[in-house]
Design a protein around this motif. Sequence first.
Motif, PDB file in Angstrom:
ATOM      1  N   UNK A 138      36.814  -6.404 -12.424  1.00 57.50           N
ATOM      2  CA  UNK A 138      35.453  -5.998 -12.080  1.00 57.50           C
ATOM      3  C   UNK A 138      34.491  -6.308 -13.211  1.00 57.50           C
ATOM      4  N   UNK A 139      34.919  -6.087 -14.448  1.00 59.81           N
ATOM      5  CA  UNK A 139      34.061  -6.400 -15.597  1.00 59.81           C
ATOM      6  C   UNK A 139      33.797  -7.898 -15.650  1.00 59.81           C
ATOM      7  N   UNK A 140      34.818  -8.709 -15.430  1.00 60.98           N
ATOM      8  CA  UNK A 140      34.635 -10.164 -15.445  1.00 60.98           C
ATOM      9  C   UNK A 140      33.651 -10.606 -14.363  1.00 60.98           C
ATOM     10  N   UNK A 141      33.754 -10.017 -13.179  1.00 64.27           N
ATOM     11  CA  UNK A 141      32.810 -10.357 -12.103  1.00 64.27           C
ATOM     12  C   UNK A 141      31.404  -9.887 -12.439  1.00 64.27           C
ATOM     13  N   UNK A 142      31.288  -8.726 -13.069  1.00 65.00           N
ATOM     14  CA  UNK A 142      29.963  -8.236 -13.478  1.00 65.00           C
ATOM     15  C   UNK A 142      29.331  -9.195 -14.477  1.00 65.00           C
ATOM     16  N   UNK A 143      30.124  -9.725 -15.382  1.00 59.33           N
ATOM     17  CA  UNK A 143      29.614 -10.687 -16.354  1.00 59.33           C
ATOM     18  C   UNK A 143      29.152 -11.956 -15.638  1.00 59.33           C
ATOM     19  N   UNK A 144      29.871 -12.372 -14.610  1.00 57.18           N
ATOM     20  CA  UNK A 144      29.439 -13.535 -13.821  1.00 57.18           C
ATOM     21  C   UNK A 144      28.087 -13.267 -13.151  1.00 57.18           C
ATOM     22  N   UNK A 145      27.902 -12.046 -12.659  1.00 59.95           N
ATOM     23  CA  UNK A 145      26.618 -11.681 -12.057  1.00 59.95           C
ATOM     24  C   UNK A 145      25.512 -11.814 -13.089  1.00 59.95           C
ATOM     25  N   UNK A 146      25.743 -11.263 -14.277  1.00 60.19           N
ATOM     26  CA  UNK A 146      24.730 -11.355 -15.330  1.00 60.19           C
ATOM     27  C   UNK A 146      24.479 -12.801 -15.734  1.00 60.19           C
ATOM     28  N   UNK A 147      25.513 -13.635 -15.719  1.00 64.41           N
ATOM     29  CA  UNK A 147      25.303 -15.045 -16.077  1.00 64.41           C
ATOM     30  C   UNK A 147      24.410 -15.740 -15.049  1.00 64.41           C
ATOM     31  N   UNK A 148      24.490 -15.316 -13.790  1.00 64.09           N
ATOM     32  CA  UNK A 148      23.602 -15.870 -12.767  1.00 64.09           C
ATOM     33  C   UNK A 148      22.155 -15.475 -13.050  1.00 64.09           C
ATOM     34  N   UNK A 149      21.971 -14.313 -13.648  1.00 61.17           N
ATOM     35  CA  UNK A 149      20.626 -13.813 -13.929  1.00 61.17           C
ATOM     36  C   UNK A 149      20.122 -14.252 -15.306  1.00 61.17           C
ATOM     37  N   UNK A 150      20.916 -15.037 -16.014  1.00 64.19           N
ATOM     38  CA  UNK A 150      20.541 -15.474 -17.357  1.00 64.19           C
ATOM     39  C   UNK A 150      19.787 -16.796 -17.322  1.00 64.19           C
ATOM     40  N   UNK A 151      18.968 -16.972 -16.309  1.00 64.71           N
ATOM     41  CA  UNK A 151      18.180 -18.195 -16.155  1.00 64.71           C
ATOM     42  C   UNK A 151      16.818 -17.825 -15.580  1.00 64.71           C
ATOM     43  N   UNK A 152      15.778 -18.291 -16.227  1.00 61.56           N
ATOM     44  CA  UNK A 152      14.410 -17.948 -15.831  1.00 61.56           C
ATOM     45  C   UNK A 152      14.133 -18.347 -14.380  1.00 61.56           C
ATOM     46  N   UNK A 153      14.516 -19.553 -14.000  1.00 59.47           N
ATOM     47  CA  UNK A 153      14.229 -20.028 -12.645  1.00 59.47           C
ATOM     48  C   UNK A 153      14.947 -19.186 -11.605  1.00 59.47           C
ATOM     49  N   UNK A 154      16.216 -18.847 -11.853  1.00 62.99           N
ATOM     50  CA  UNK A 154      16.956 -18.042 -10.872  1.00 62.99           C
ATOM     51  C   UNK A 154      16.341 -16.649 -10.729  1.00 62.99           C
ATOM     52  N   UNK A 155      15.915 -16.054 -11.832  1.00 68.75           N
ATOM     53  CA  UNK A 155      15.277 -14.743 -11.738  1.00 68.75           C
ATOM     54  C   UNK A 155      13.973 -14.850 -10.957  1.00 68.75           C
ATOM     55  N   UNK A 156      13.194 -15.895 -11.215  1.00 65.37           N
ATOM     56  CA  UNK A 156      11.945 -16.082 -10.467  1.00 65.37           C
ATOM     57  C   UNK A 156      12.218 -16.285  -8.973  1.00 65.37           C
ATOM     58  N   UNK A 157      13.285 -17.010  -8.653  1.00 66.83           N
ATOM     59  CA  UNK A 157      13.654 -17.216  -7.245  1.00 66.83           C
ATOM     60  C   UNK A 157      13.981 -15.872  -6.597  1.00 66.83           C
TER      61      UNK A 157
END
Length: 120
Positions: free
Chosen positions: A7-26
């Motif tokens: 679960x921690x590893x998957x949570x880190x993957x979620x945060x990595x998806x949010x570690x990009x300005x364009x993806x957060x703006x989307x």
Amino acid sequence: MQSADEQVELAVEVFSMLADVTRVKILLALRDGEQSVGDLAAAVRKPTPGVSQHLAKLRLARMVVARHAGTRVFYRLADDHASELVSVAMHQAEHMLGTAPEHILVGDAAERERSESDRA
């Protein structure tokens, strides 16, 4: 059943998806509802091919869902979780910038503040 480590590893993957300005703006733009790739590209002020690549990553992470209508593809948030994560991150940014209102303190600081107000 998943272990806590998984679960921690998957949570880190979620945060990595949010570690990009364009993806957060989307994700912020999609809080207003379903939008086409072209509309999202205009909203985030990025070229359509790049936005499509970010959307593909978000889709693989199950944060967005695609719907095809003829030659157009429309995206929407898969659920409220991604929106909530972005909202919390935006609130944290407000605090870091000093633009957020004061609110409940966490842990020992909150207990100290309650004790001080009880004595007053």
